[in-house]
Motif scaffolding. Structure first.
Motif, short mmCIF file in Angstrom:
data_model
loop_
_atom_site.label_atom_id
_atom_site.label_comp_id
_atom_site.label_asym_id
_atom_site.label_seq_id
_atom_site.Cartn_x
_atom_site.Cartn_y
_atom_site.Cartn_z
N ARG A 100 -73.70 13.73 -12.95
CA ARG A 100 -72.48 12.92 -12.81
C ARG A 100 -71.37 13.64 -13.56
NH1 ARG A 100 -71.91 6.80 -15.19
NH2 ARG A 100 -69.65 6.66 -14.99
N SER A 103 -65.93 11.62 -17.31
CA SER A 103 -64.65 10.96 -17.13
C SER A 103 -64.33 10.23 -18.44
CB SER A 103 -64.73 9.97 -15.97
OG SER A 103 -63.53 9.25 -15.87
N ALA A 104 -63.43 10.81 -19.22
CA ALA A 104 -63.09 10.22 -20.51
C ALA A 104 -62.09 9.09 -20.30
CB ALA A 104 -62.51 11.29 -21.43
N PRO A 105 -62.17 8.03 -21.05
CA PRO A 105 -63.12 7.75 -22.11
C PRO A 105 -64.37 7.01 -21.63
CG PRO A 105 -61.43 6.08 -22.20
CD PRO A 105 -61.08 7.02 -21.05
N ALA A 106 -64.40 6.57 -20.36
CA ALA A 106 -65.50 5.71 -19.89
C ALA A 106 -66.86 6.41 -19.87
CB ALA A 106 -65.18 5.18 -18.49
N PHE A 107 -66.91 7.66 -19.43
CA PHE A 107 -68.19 8.37 -19.34
C PHE A 107 -68.09 9.70 -20.07
CE2 PHE A 107 -71.47 10.92 -17.03
CZ PHE A 107 -72.57 10.19 -17.45
N CYS A 108 -67.98 9.59 -21.38
CA CYS A 108 -67.94 10.74 -22.27
C CYS A 108 -68.22 10.21 -23.68
CB CYS A 108 -66.57 11.43 -22.22
SG CYS A 108 -66.45 12.91 -23.26
N THR A 113 -64.57 12.98 -26.92
CA THR A 113 -63.40 12.45 -26.21
C THR A 113 -62.17 12.65 -27.08
OG1 THR A 113 -64.75 10.78 -25.09
CG2 THR A 113 -62.38 10.38 -25.17
N GLU A 115 -57.72 12.30 -27.24
CA GLU A 115 -56.47 11.78 -26.68
C GLU A 115 -55.46 12.91 -26.62
OE1 GLU A 115 -54.85 8.31 -28.57
OE2 GLU A 115 -56.82 7.39 -28.75
N TYR A 124 -56.92 10.89 -21.69
CA TYR A 124 -58.17 11.20 -22.38
C TYR A 124 -58.84 12.38 -21.69
CZ TYR A 124 -57.54 6.71 -24.64
OH TYR A 124 -57.04 5.65 -25.37
N CYS A 126 -62.42 15.01 -21.92
CA CYS A 126 -63.78 15.16 -22.44
C CYS A 126 -64.05 16.64 -22.64
CB CYS A 126 -64.78 14.58 -21.44
SG CYS A 126 -66.48 14.57 -22.03
#
Length: 190
Positions: A100, A103-108, A113, A115, A124, A126
């Motif tokens: 997969r 995708s920062a911040p949700a999947f990292c 992560t 800013e 964001y 990663c």
């Protein structure tokens, strides 16, 4: 974990023996697959062996297994080029791996992560391009975060309980990140 025997001799506990056996089995299987693929001789544009990839990524530290390094680096190269993730038809029920994109911040992971201020506000990013999740017996075992020149593996508590040792870099990076965070403000019930 050892059990004491009457004469003072030590025997590994069943859990330590099982984790040691699993670790040796993973290494032995990876070596056997690598040897079989090398024995077949050079082949043109050979696809990656999904079973070898699965075994290497489930190992405590694929970087330390010489037979795993080239195929895993090839895997990262292939994924960057948009090639599909290899499959293993012989993995058995509940044993698989998949890829997969990060995708920062949700999947990292939070320690990777960052800013970044941009024209349209805060974005964001990663440190890693994607993550390869490995499932063993239907449960998440590990997740290897990777980019062009680096990777780090996050082992689940179940994996850690089943292994005698593992690469701890992910845990160390997370602990450093947590220590660098400002303390939470006390809540006010005003």
């Amino acid at each position: 974990m050892h059990q004491r025997l009457p004469d003072g001799e030590r025997r590994p506990s069943p859990l330590a023996h099982a984790s040691s056996t699993r670790s040796l089995t993973v290494r032995a299987a990876a070596l056997a697959c690598a040897a079989a693929s090398l024995a077949a001789g050079p082949q043109q544009a050979k696809a990656l062996d999904g079973c070898l990839v699965l075994l290497c990524l489930a190992a405590p530290n694929w970087h330390a297994i010489p037979q795993c390094v080239p195929p895993i680096h090839q895997l990262f190269h292939d994924l960057r080029r948009g090639r599909p993730f290899p499959t293993c038809d012989m993995a058995g029920p509940g044993n698989s791996s998949n890829h997969r994109w990060a995708s920062a911040p949700a999947f990292c992971p939070p320690q990777y992560t960052h800013e970044v201020s941009g024209e349209s506000g805060t974005e964001y990013v990663c440190d890693y391009s994607g993550a390869i999740s490995v499932q063993v017996d239907g449960q998440l075992w590990s997740r290897t975060w990777w980019n062009r020149g680096d990777s780090v593996t996050e082992f689940t508590d179940a994996a850690k309980a089943g292994l005698q040792e593992w690469n701890t870099r992910f845990d160390e990076d997370l602990a450093r990140w947590k220590a660098s965070q400002p303390p939470e403000a006390p809540s006010c019930d005003c």
